[in-house]
Design an enzyme around this catalytic site. Structure first.
Site, mmCIF file in Angstrom:
data_model
loop_
_atom_site.group_PDB
_atom_site.id
_atom_site.type_symbol
_atom_site.label_atom_id
_atom_site.label_comp_id
_atom_site.label_asym_id
_atom_site.label_seq_id
_atom_site.Cartn_x
_atom_site.Cartn_y
_atom_site.Cartn_z
ATOM 1 N N GLU A 5 -6.001 6.006 2.420
ATOM 2 C CA GLU A 5 -5.365 6.365 1.139
ATOM 3 C C GLU A 5 -6.312 5.974 -0.006
ATOM 4 O OE1 GLU A 5 -2.384 3.473 0.026
ATOM 5 O OE2 GLU A 5 -1.189 4.956 -1.059
ATOM 6 N N ASN A 39 -0.570 10.924 -5.686
ATOM 7 C CA ASN A 39 -1.316 10.208 -4.654
ATOM 8 C C ASN A 39 -1.389 11.186 -3.477
ATOM 9 O OD1 ASN A 39 -2.224 8.495 -2.647
ATOM 10 N ND2 ASN A 39 -0.962 6.770 -3.308
ATOM 11 N N LYS A 41 2.092 12.096 -1.828
ATOM 12 C CA LYS A 41 2.933 10.985 -1.364
ATOM 13 C C LYS A 41 4.331 11.029 -1.969
ATOM 14 C CE LYS A 41 2.511 5.886 -1.042
ATOM 15 N NZ LYS A 41 1.566 4.781 -1.361
ATOM 16 N N GLU A 85 2.103 1.895 -8.628
ATOM 17 C CA GLU A 85 2.123 3.299 -8.174
ATOM 18 C C GLU A 85 3.183 4.116 -8.924
ATOM 19 O OE1 GLU A 85 1.357 4.626 -4.161
ATOM 20 O OE2 GLU A 85 1.242 2.536 -3.537
ATOM 21 N N CYS A 106 0.579 5.927 3.410
ATOM 22 C CA CYS A 106 0.892 4.500 3.306
ATOM 23 C C CYS A 106 2.370 4.174 3.442
ATOM 24 C CB CYS A 106 0.293 3.917 2.031
ATOM 25 S SG CYS A 106 0.257 2.110 2.119
ATOM 26 N N ASN A 148 -3.259 1.338 2.092
ATOM 27 C CA ASN A 148 -3.814 0.148 1.431
ATOM 28 C C ASN A 148 -2.669 -0.849 1.386
ATOM 29 O OD1 ASN A 148 -6.537 0.672 -0.373
ATOM 30 N ND2 ASN A 148 -5.340 2.545 -0.168
HETATM 31 N N1 CDT Z 1 -0.108 1.710 -0.868
HETATM 32 C C1 CDT Z 1 1.112 1.394 -0.394
HETATM 33 O O1 CDT Z 1 1.988 2.244 -0.314
HETATM 34 N N2 CDT Z 1 1.314 0.095 -0.029
HETATM 35 C C2 CDT Z 1 2.603 -0.398 0.381
HETATM 36 C C3 CDT Z 1 2.746 -1.832 -0.009
HETATM 37 C C4 CDT Z 1 3.362 -1.940 -1.313
HETATM 38 S S1 CDT Z 1 3.704 -3.590 -1.782
HETATM 39 C C5 CDT Z 1 4.433 -3.349 -3.301
HETATM 40 C C6 CDT Z 1 2.883 -0.311 1.874
HETATM 41 O O2 CDT Z 1 4.020 0.020 2.219
HETATM 42 O O3 CDT Z 1 2.027 -0.618 2.688
#
Ligand code: CDT
Length: 324
Positions: A47, A107, A124, A143, A174, A199
């Site tokens: 991502e 995203n 996303k 985000e 993600c 990430n």
């Molecule tokens: N990038 C992403 O979606 N990360 C989320 C963690 C968010 S923590 C506020 C994940 O679900 O891995």
């Protein structure tokens, strides 16, 4: 004849704030060279693979964040990836921040053929985090400030000619991987290979110290393994890893088969290529037996899934009149 596809997750180590797209792209091209040497036909990158995970940085003026977004694909900065795909005959999946010509922000992930055609695009849907600066957090997760909810649904394509010919391919990004509804949207379109870049910080700041590091990785793997098994699909989950702008991302990229087994896993926090040979006919067993959707699903009993967002409370139990 078995349909075997050799795939890779190209995990990326950290990309620091000051590093430009050309740094990330050069590293990604080197991973594609290594993929070619190993006979890989599809490479999945993480991502937001071109820059640092910028939603951890607050810009009061949202327009300032536009510098993290791509307005064209390919662009001068990303052209070397398309050139490498052509040179090595490899398809690739790329996550990036997309700004459309009419000013929308997403995203996004794309699947690109060796000829440079964009075969599939996904934006996303499940955006975690918050929209305003949160003084309680040591690291922001903005985000919801910088992206709109994706407007393309959960598309799956039957890939055209080339190494991917005939493979049903879909994407999650993600946080989507934690939502069974998202996987089922792919499963209902007979997905055989689901690609997901991520990430994810090693520390859950909302957990108040109650979620240990190993559970962060466990929950990520649990979600991908369950999603793959319950929808009879291969899955490639590819991370950004290591300490980026002082924030640790846990990595642990995996490739999972339709039985939910991990067949390859990254063990470093740097740039790392993991590969697997996927016999796509492995998808048949699940979808013709325990998860034969056409025989066993009961959508008439699932009204809450689409009719409701938050959870309600159940009614209090009442003793039957004869016990009163
Ligand atoms: N990038 C992403 O979606 N990360 C989320 C963690 C968010 S923590 C506020 C994940 O679900 O891995």
């Amino acid at each position: 004849m078995p349909r075997i596809l050799t795939v890779a997750a190209a995990q990326l180590g950290p990309i620091q704030l000051a590093e430009g797209r050309e740094v990330a792209v050069a590293r990604m091209v080197r991973l594609m060279e290594r993929a070619y040497a190993r006979g890989v036909q599809l490479v999945v990158f993480p991502e937001l693979a071109l820059t640092t995970f910028f939603p951890r940085h607050y810009h009061e003026d949202r327009a300032e964040a536009d510098r993290w977004f791509e307005t064209a694909m390919p662009s001068n900065a990303t052209a070397p990836l398309f050139d490498a795909a052509r040179k090595y005959g490899i398809s690739f999946h790329l996550g990036y921040a997309e700004r459309t010509a009419d000013g929308h922000h997403y995203n996004t992930a794309i699947l690109v053929s060796p000829a440079g055609d964009i075969l599939l695009k996904y934006r996303k849907v499940h955006l975690p985090g918050h929209a305003e600066f949160d003084p309680k957090r040591a690291v922001q997760h903005l985000e919801k400030r910088y992206f709109e909810v994706g407007n393309l649904g959960f598309p799956v394509i039957n890939a055209p000619a080339g190494d991917l010919a005939g493979v049903n391919m879909g994407m999650l990004i993600c946080n989507d991987r934690r939502w069974p509804e998202a996987w089922r949207m792919l499963g209902l379109q007979s997905v055989e290979l689901a690609m997901c870049g991520y990430n994810t910080p090693s520390l859950n700041q909302s957990a108040g110290g109650f979620e240990a590091h190993h559970l962060r990785v466990f929950h990520s793997h649990l979600s991908v393994q369950a999603g793959a098994y319950q929808n009879a699909t291969f899955a490639i989950a590819c991370a950004k890893a290591g300490t980026e702008d002082g924030c640790e991302l846990f990595g642990h990229s995996i490739i999972v088969n339709p039985q939910g087994e991990i067949t390859a896993m990254a063990t470093s926090w740097g740039d790392e290529l993991i590969t697997a040979d996927c016999d796509l006919d492995m998808c048949i067993l699940g979808r013709t037996t325990i998860f034969a959707f056409d025989k066993h699903r009961r959508p008439e009993a699932y009204d809450r899934i689409t009719g409701q967002v938050g959870a309600t409370q159940p009614p209090k139990w009442q003793a039957p009149a004869r016990n009163r």
